[in-house]
Write an enzyme that holds these catalytic residues in place. Sequence first.
Site, PDB file in Angstrom:
ATOM      1  N   ASN A  74       0.275 -22.044  35.783  1.00  0.00           N
ATOM      2  CA  ASN A  74       1.275 -22.330  34.760  1.00  0.00           C
ATOM      3  C   ASN A  74       1.910 -23.702  35.012  1.00  0.00           C
ATOM      4  O   ASN A  74       1.504 -24.433  35.919  1.00  0.00           O
ATOM      5  CB  ASN A  74       2.330 -21.213  34.692  1.00  0.00           C
ATOM      6  CG  ASN A  74       3.113 -21.064  36.002  1.00  0.00           C
ATOM      7  OD1 ASN A  74       3.140 -21.969  36.836  1.00  0.00           O
ATOM      8  ND2 ASN A  74       3.760 -19.929  36.175  1.00  0.00           N
TER       9      ASN A  74
ATOM     10  N   ASP B 184      -3.308 -10.782  30.301  1.00  0.00           N
ATOM     11  CA  ASP B 184      -2.258 -11.366  31.132  1.00  0.00           C
ATOM     12  C   ASP B 184      -1.563 -12.516  30.409  1.00  0.00           C
ATOM     13  O   ASP B 184      -0.342 -12.693  30.532  1.00  0.00           O
ATOM     14  CB  ASP B 184      -2.868 -11.860  32.453  1.00  0.00           C
ATOM     15  CG  ASP B 184      -1.823 -12.450  33.380  1.00  0.00           C
ATOM     16  OD1 ASP B 184      -1.026 -11.675  33.942  1.00  0.00           O
ATOM     17  OD2 ASP B 184      -1.791 -13.687  33.536  1.00  0.00           O
TER      18      ASP B 184
END
Length: 346
Positions: A27, A221
């Site tokens: 991320n 996810d």
Amino acid sequence: MLRLPLGIMSGRLALITSRIMRPDDANIVGNVHGGTVLKMIEEAGCIIGTRHCNTQTGDRCVAALARVERTDFLYPMLIGQVAHVSAEITYTSKHSVEVQVNVVSEDILSGAKKLTNKATLWYVPLSLQNVDKIIEVPPIEYSSPKQEELGKKRYESQKIERVETKERNDDIITPVSLPERKTKEPFTVGFSQSSLIHLIGPSDCTLHGFVHGGVTMKLMDEVAGIVAARHCKTNIVTASVDAINFHRKINKGCVITVSGRMTFTSNKSMEIEVFVDADQLVNAEEGKYRAVTAFFTYISLDTKNKPLPVPPLKVESEAEQKRFEEGKQRYLQNKAKRLADKEQKQ
């Protein structure tokens, strides 16, 4: 990904793979996506399961993922670290294979290593000649009768849980368009609820032409992460995943809708229910069907990767309240199990 040759671990087939974590695996703050880790776990399980099932004469086959047991993310993995994934076959029934997988992160600058994940996956071998035909699984040698007995108990337990999960498959997550979100109150289920639509292409699929389980889990996810981030507006990471059940195959050319909604929040965690619905464009008569279900748990982190409080979920209906209470029970059960496991290790 580096794949080392098959070896022997405790008298059973074993496989070890390694890969360095890149920026596109993580991320915006550098934490590796839980879906990336789940995909690596499934790849290792598929390889060893397929290899084992093809050690006998007869039809050639490929191992198809049927279920992933609860997976805990013990430590976050970061960009630049090396993930070492080890897989071992621990039980076989007539038509299924249990694979246990460990993931260890390595800081290649300091040499420090940490166990980040432990997972148990179940596969069924499908014939390459006939995708609907399940091949018999070659047996493995157990180091003791007790190990075989424990494996059989795990096998029977997951069969029961899969049946119970199927009973929920008529539940629907109603899509919420972005303009409507502006009128939604923050911290409600509708405010953070999210969906993703994806066309299954050749690169997503196995030799059979149906989607890899790891590809599906990565998309699940992503959606769960969006729900969690919308709810708390902070950096979030996957903390655990309850059992992922693969109810039906998803074929090449299908359009899948991956939907997620918040079901429960504690002081420091969020539970998100994720559904995967598949729609066959070519054979439209079959209609849309529920293919995969799971619960993901996330935690909120500050800039130093320290846990932050999670805003409480505002429930607005009896159905949301019911799902909240069910999530609370799962939370308390998992908490009690973690404490029991900790006491056993001391």
